[in-house]
Write a protein that holds these residues in place. Structure first.
Motif, short mmCIF file in Angstrom:
data_model
loop_
_atom_site.label_atom_id
_atom_site.label_comp_id
_atom_site.label_asym_id
_atom_site.label_seq_id
_atom_site.Cartn_x
_atom_site.Cartn_y
_atom_site.Cartn_z
N ARG A 40 9.37 9.53 3.90
CA ARG A 40 8.45 8.40 4.06
C ARG A 40 7.39 8.38 2.95
N LEU A 41 6.94 9.52 2.52
CA LEU A 41 5.99 9.56 1.41
C LEU A 41 6.64 9.06 0.13
N GLU A 42 7.85 9.52 -0.14
CA GLU A 42 8.57 9.05 -1.34
C GLU A 42 8.73 7.54 -1.31
N GLU A 43 9.14 7.01 -0.16
CA GLU A 43 9.33 5.57 -0.03
C GLU A 43 8.03 4.80 -0.25
N SER A 44 6.91 5.38 0.19
CA SER A 44 5.64 4.68 0.00
C SER A 44 5.29 4.57 -1.49
N PHE A 45 5.62 5.60 -2.27
CA PHE A 45 5.36 5.52 -3.71
C PHE A 45 6.28 4.50 -4.37
N GLU A 46 7.53 4.43 -3.90
CA GLU A 46 8.45 3.42 -4.44
C GLU A 46 7.96 2.02 -4.10
N GLN A 47 7.45 1.84 -2.89
CA GLN A 47 6.92 0.53 -2.50
C GLN A 47 5.72 0.15 -3.34
N ASP A 48 4.87 1.13 -3.64
CA ASP A 48 3.71 0.86 -4.50
C ASP A 48 4.18 0.33 -5.85
N GLN A 49 5.19 0.98 -6.43
CA GLN A 49 5.69 0.56 -7.73
C GLN A 49 6.33 -0.83 -7.64
N ASN A 50 7.09 -1.06 -6.57
CA ASN A 50 7.72 -2.37 -6.39
C ASN A 50 6.67 -3.47 -6.23
N SER A 51 5.61 -3.17 -5.50
CA SER A 51 4.53 -4.16 -5.32
C SER A 51 3.87 -4.46 -6.66
N PHE A 52 3.64 -3.41 -7.45
CA PHE A 52 3.05 -3.62 -8.77
C PHE A 52 3.98 -4.48 -9.63
N ASP A 53 5.27 -4.15 -9.63
CA ASP A 53 6.23 -4.90 -10.44
C ASP A 53 6.26 -6.37 -10.03
N GLN A 54 6.24 -6.63 -8.73
CA GLN A 54 6.27 -8.01 -8.25
C GLN A 54 5.00 -8.75 -8.66
N GLY A 55 3.87 -8.09 -8.56
CA GLY A 55 2.61 -8.71 -8.97
C GLY A 55 2.58 -8.99 -10.46
N TYR A 56 3.12 -8.06 -11.23
CA TYR A 56 3.18 -8.22 -12.68
C TYR A 56 4.05 -9.42 -13.04
N GLU A 57 5.21 -9.51 -12.40
CA GLU A 57 6.12 -10.64 -12.65
C GLU A 57 5.45 -11.96 -12.27
#
Length: 99
Positions: A40-57
């Motif tokens: 769950r911790l690993e997934e939360s870091f992946e979600q953080d990166q995905n959220s950043f990527d989506q915001g950047y796009e």
């Protein structure tokens, strides 16, 4: 002592409710409590990166639209507007990839 037991261990203060949720989730995924927490911790870091990527796009797309509006007000032809906006998007993506 096993290899895993040599790794750092941490005491965790958490509510009984949260512990029960983790235990249930661990059981349903056939994992240990520790493995469930780590997953769950690993997934939360992946979600953080995905959220950043989506915001950047999204920000890039807004910038491209803003450029297109400015260029259209200056009577620039659509093919040139499109070319400029696409170039800007590609350059911005390259900047993001740079180390």
């Amino acid at each position: 002592m096993s290899e895993n037991q040599k790794e750092p261990q941490y005491k965790l203060r958490w509510s009984e409710e949260l512990r029960d949720k983790v235990v249930e989730s661990a059981k349903s995924h056939s994992r240990s409590i520790n493995a469930e927490i780590c997953k769950r911790l690993e997934e939360s870091f992946e979600q953080d990166q995905n959220s950043f990527d989506q915001g950047y796009e999204a920000a890039l797309n807004h910038a491209a639209l803003a450029i297109a509006k400015v260029l259209s007000k200056k009577n620039v032809e659509w093919p040139e507007i499109q070319k400029t906006a696409l170039f800007m998007l590609e350059e911005a993506k390259n900047i993001k990839k740079a180390p």
